[in-house]
Each structure stands twice: as C-alpha cells, then as structure tokens.
Design an enzyme around this catalytic site. Structure first.
Site, PDB file in Angstrom:
ATOM      1  N   GLU A 256       0.846  -1.206   0.000  1.00  0.00           N
ATOM      2  CA  GLU A 256       0.000   0.000   0.000  1.00  0.00           C
ATOM      3  C   GLU A 256       0.882   1.257   0.000  1.00  0.00           C
ATOM      4  O   GLU A 256       0.730   2.156   0.832  1.00  0.00           O
ATOM      5  CB  GLU A 256      -1.005  -0.019   1.160  1.00  0.00           C
ATOM      6  CG  GLU A 256      -1.975  -1.177   1.041  1.00  0.00           C
ATOM      7  CD  GLU A 256      -3.249  -1.085   1.882  1.00  0.00           C
ATOM      8  OE1 GLU A 256      -3.336  -0.224   2.760  1.00  0.00           O
ATOM      9  OE2 GLU A 256      -4.166  -1.892   1.638  1.00  0.00           O
TER      10      GLU A 256
ATOM     11  N   GLU B 129      -4.892  -8.841  -0.530  1.00  0.00           N
ATOM     12  CA  GLU B 129      -5.762  -8.500   0.613  1.00  0.00           C
ATOM     13  C   GLU B 129      -7.190  -8.435   0.108  1.00  0.00           C
ATOM     14  O   GLU B 129      -7.512  -7.624  -0.771  1.00  0.00           O
ATOM     15  CB  GLU B 129      -5.348  -7.167   1.252  1.00  0.00           C
ATOM     16  CG  GLU B 129      -4.033  -7.285   2.011  1.00  0.00           C
ATOM     17  CD  GLU B 129      -3.686  -6.049   2.824  1.00  0.00           C
ATOM     18  OE1 GLU B 129      -4.609  -5.345   3.272  1.00  0.00           O
ATOM     19  OE2 GLU B 129      -2.474  -5.814   3.010  1.00  0.00           O
TER      20      GLU B 129
HETATM   21  O1  AHR Z   1      -5.416  -6.139   6.569  1.00  0.00           O
HETATM   22  C1  AHR Z   1      -5.409  -4.998   7.354  1.00  0.00           C
HETATM   23  C2  AHR Z   1      -4.732  -3.806   6.676  1.00  0.00           C
HETATM   24  O2  AHR Z   1      -5.472  -3.429   5.561  1.00  0.00           O
HETATM   25  C3  AHR Z   1      -3.354  -4.038   6.132  1.00  0.00           C
HETATM   26  O3  AHR Z   1      -2.369  -3.899   7.076  1.00  0.00           O
HETATM   27  C4  AHR Z   1      -3.221  -2.983   5.081  1.00  0.00           C
HETATM   28  O4  AHR Z   1      -2.369  -3.352   4.040  1.00  0.00           O
HETATM   29  C5  AHR Z   1      -4.646  -2.752   4.638  1.00  0.00           C
HETATM   30  O5  AHR Z   1      -4.967  -1.410   4.633  1.00  0.00           O
END
Ligand code: AHR
Length: 479
Positions: free
Chosen positions: A172, A294
């Site tokens: 991110e 994710e």
């Molecule tokens: O999964 C939780 C968080 O969500 C992670 O640390 C991040 O990459 C995303 O914003």
C-alpha cells in the site's frame, strides 16, 4: 437452472495460490492466534499453537503472506532475529500502538510455514526501510554457502537457506506504506527490486505494489514505468456494507446489509476485469500476475474489543462473500495468480478465532475446506441459465469434476441441473447452510455452522440434479 458443462474443452488452471492466507502483526493474529511461545500452557510446537496448525493443514494452505500489511513498511527484520531476550522492542503504530517484542521473527515464520507445509510470501519494507536492508533480508533467507548474511543466519542456528517463493516490494505504497505517487513508487520499485537478488535456485517471484480498489491510474502508471521488472502486481479490495467510515456490524445486521456486503464482494469481478484491461495493454502475453493479496469482509470490530485489533465475528454471510469471491478469482484464473484473504486468525475475515486455549473454525474456514479441491484444478466452462443469487465454479482434476455452488438467496432453494458429462458417479457431496443471516460459531457453540453430508443430489441419465438451500455453500464431486 439448466447448466451445460464443457469438461472436454481445455480450461484455465486455477492456481492453488488463490487459496493463500495473510497473517500480519496486527491485534491477536500472530501473537496469541499463532505464536504463544514455547513456555505456554497452550499446546504448541516450538512456540506455535498446534490446534491452529492442525486446522490450517486441513484446508491445505498453499502460501502465507507475512509480516504485513501496513506493518511490513515499519518492520525491520534484524530486530526479529537472535536470542529472544535481546530482541529490540518496537511500537506497532498502525495497530493499537502496542509494544511489539519481536519474538516472532524470520526464523519463527519459517518454522510456521514448515509446520503448515506451505510456501512463503514475504512483504518487504520500502516505506521506512533501505535498499540495503531489503537486499540483506533476501540474502539472509536464501543464500547458501558463505556470505555476511548467510553466516549470520548460521550463527542463529539455521544452516540451510530457506526458499522464498514470493517477495512483495512494499505494501500500500499509495497509503500506509509511504503515501507515494504512482510515478515515484514505480521508480522506487525498479530500484528496490534490483536488489531482491537471486541467491537460491528457485526464482523469486517479485510483486509490485498495485492499486487500491479502482485506482486505475495507479495501475496504468506503475505498469508503464516498471512492467518489465515485475512478475506480479497487487490489488486490494475489501467488502464493505456501505461507506468505509461506517462499517456495518458482523452480527445482528439488517437485511439490507446482507445484500450490500455481497454486492461489495461482487465488485471484485468488475475490478479485475478493468485492471486486466490495463494489464493487457502493457503485458499482452499475460506474464504478469494480478495478486489480490488482501481481500475479504471488513466489518465493525466486536463491541468491547480494541478498535486497533480488527477483531470481528464471522457468519454465514461471510461464507457467501468467500464463495462468491473465490468463484470470481476462478473466472479470472488467467490473470489472478495468487490471492491472500485477510487474515488467518483473529483479524478481519478470519479462518479461525481463538480465546485463550480455545479455538473455533469460522464459516469462512469451512468454505476454504469445501473449495480446496479446486486448487490447481482446471476451470471448466459452462453456459445456460443464470440466477442473481447463484454463483458457482466447476473444475476438473484427474478424472474428477468438482462443482461448488453458493446460493445467497435468503429464502429460496434453487434446483440446478448440470449436464455435459457421461457416466458420472457421485464421489461426495458436502455443504454448510444456515437458517438465520448471522448464524455463526462462537466459543459456546463452535459447531453451529459445520460441514455436513449433502443429500440433495442425484445423477440421472447424465444429469446431476441438485436442490441447493438458501444461505448455503455446496460442493459436489463426481467422477
Ligand atoms: O489487513 C489490514 C490492513 O489493511 C493491512 O495492514 C493494510 O495493508 C490494509 O490497509
């Protein structure tokens, strides 16, 4: 619904890595959920809880992503090696501001993946780490023979190098990983990835930080500048019930949020389609994988728990999100090379929840169990009737066809007929189902949702006929 299957037509391979997991130093995921330490009264092997490992082995976890997430861009790996008593402490600023003792580090992570029998996805630190730090971590993990980092690893009682299958260069980077612009990140990516050296025999698959949700400009710019230097590029999309700022609750939610969460999960199809269009422009050969590292439901935390720990309950609605999303990944298996649900234990849409020595399996876990036959299967095309509340996948492996169906209607059973293959015999049929929208398992009722034998299936004259109940996920295997 009548569906015609084409099992004799070559289909795309569904990578087993689509069934990947993600475990971050966040809340009670690593600490308590996985790592309890050698001295713990909770049964463990080398500090790692045995109940969690046994449960995860059953669903055949192919790969585990670690150490984050946002945590990855604050993680300095050298703080997590050597004698535990002397490891440097740090503050986990993203997740609750807790002091992290670094007792779970590189060696403990590889111990975990060895116990699970899974491959490794390490996410490196670009946001606050140096190129040298990243280069040395790769050398420490994968260098055989003699070198400064290989020698340090040996001093820490690990003679053999480990195998790192996937390496992510930042997480991110458009947000918690450094608030960068895509052009700036793309140049940094080119530089950092240069030093993700190939010390071992297995080629490391390098993953660039890709966009958040529908940030198509990020995808476009990063590919334009750095496409030849990457094997994969990530995408993050979480299913929400509404606005990001107003997360819906995991239990006792209104009917409208049954539909809004599933609709948000279904958006994954559009996102992958549109990002793929951009990827096709820079990579028409489809060499670069889209890595959805994710995904899952992001709901309000359980009342009374630390908001920074992201601990949420998990219901039959989350099971629907899982099945619908996995079916979308299967559909795009030519581009989606890996996906990692967030997260494995006690955080967001978890497989497992723990409370002290107790552990329960969530409805999401059971979908991963029901779907595991699709790992490395060949996706079988089908055509025919469609329904707004049915989502399914058919895949083939050896001489078996696996059909998984999710009926996310709240009240209506659906009759389905699958034709297109002759001489089929039923191997097994299993399912999970619920009578209420927020049916879930808890520590007093760990089996409210569990996998059961499914009786509503018959094979007559080359047709599989089944009646799938509302709020259910079914898997039928024939050969
Ligand atoms: O999964 C939780 C968080 O969500 C992670 O640390 C991040 O990459 C995303 O914003």
């Amino acid at each position: 619904m009548k569906i015609f299957m084409t099992p004799n037509k070559a289909g795309t391979k569904i990578s087993k890595y689509i069934y990947g997991q993600f475990a971050e130093h966040l809340g009670r995921c690593i600490y308590e959920g996985i790592w309890v330490g050698e001295e713990s009264p909770i049964p463990n092997k080398n500090g790692i809880r045995s109940d969690v490992v046994a449960a995860l082995k059953t669903i055949q976890v192919p790969v585990l992503r670690w150490p984050g997430g946002c945590f990855a861009d604050e993680y300095h790996w050298k703080d997590g090696i050597g004698p535990k008593e002397t490891r440097k402490q740090m503050v986990n600023t993203h997740w609750g501001g807790l002091t992290e003792n670094n007792h779970f580090g590189t060696h403990e992570f590889f111990e975990l993946t060895e116990q699970l029998g899974c491959e490794v996805y390490i996410n490196g630190n670009v946001g606050s780490g140096t190129v040298q730090e990243m280069q040395e971590w790769v050398e420490y993990m994968t260098m055989n023979g003699t070198s400064p980092m290989a020698d340090l690893r040996k001093e820490n009682h690990q003679a053999e190098p480990w195998n790192v299958t996937f390496f992510g260069v930042g997480n991110e980077s458009w947000g918690c990983g450094g608030n960068m612009r895509p052009e700036y990140y793309a140049d940094l990516y080119r530089r950092y990835q240069t030093y993700v050296r190939q010390y071992g025999e297995e080629k490391i698959y390098k993953i660039a930080c890709g966009p958040n949700i529908d940030d198509y400009n990020w995808m476009e710019q990063v590919l334009k500048i750095a496409a030849p230097f990457m094997d994969g590029i990530s995408l993050h999309h979480y299913a929400l019930t509404g606005a990001w700022e107003e997360k819906g609750s995991a239990l006792n939610f209104p009917e409208a949020q049954w539909w809004s969460l599933i609709e948000s999960a279904q958006k994954m199809d559009e996102l992958i389609t549109k990002h793929t269009t951009i990827m096709d422009k820079y990579d028409p050969e489809k060499r670069i994988g889209l890595i959805v590292d994710e995904w899952g439901s992001w709901l309000a935390v359980e009342p009374g728990t630390n908001p920074g720990f992201l601990y949420q309950q998990n219901t039959i609605r989350d099971a629907m999100v899982t099945a619908v999303t996995l079916n979308i990944f299967h559909k795009h298996a030519d581009r989606v090379h890996m996906a990692n649900i967030a997260q494995t234990v006690n955080v967001l849409q978890a497989m497992l929840l723990t409370d002290g020595e107790n552990m329960i399996k969530t409805p999401t876990y059971h979908v991963f169990d029901l779907y595991k036959n699709h790992q490395d299967g060949e996706r079988i095309d089908s055509y025919g009737d469609e329904s707004e509340t049915i989502s399914y996948t058919i895949s083939k492996k050896s001489n078996q066809l696996t059909i998984s169906i999710c009926n996310f209607s709240l009240a209506e059973s659906k009759e389905l007929f699958f034709t297109g293959s002759s001489d089929m015999k039923l191997v097994e049929a299993k399912f999970i189902a619920a009578k209420v929208m927020d049916a879930h398992n808890d520590f007093d009722h760990p089996e409210t949702i569990s996998v059961e034998e499914f009786q509503e299936v018959t094979i007559v004259n080359e047709t599989i006929q089944t009646i799938v109940p509302p709020m259910s996920v079914v898997t039928i295997v024939v050969e």
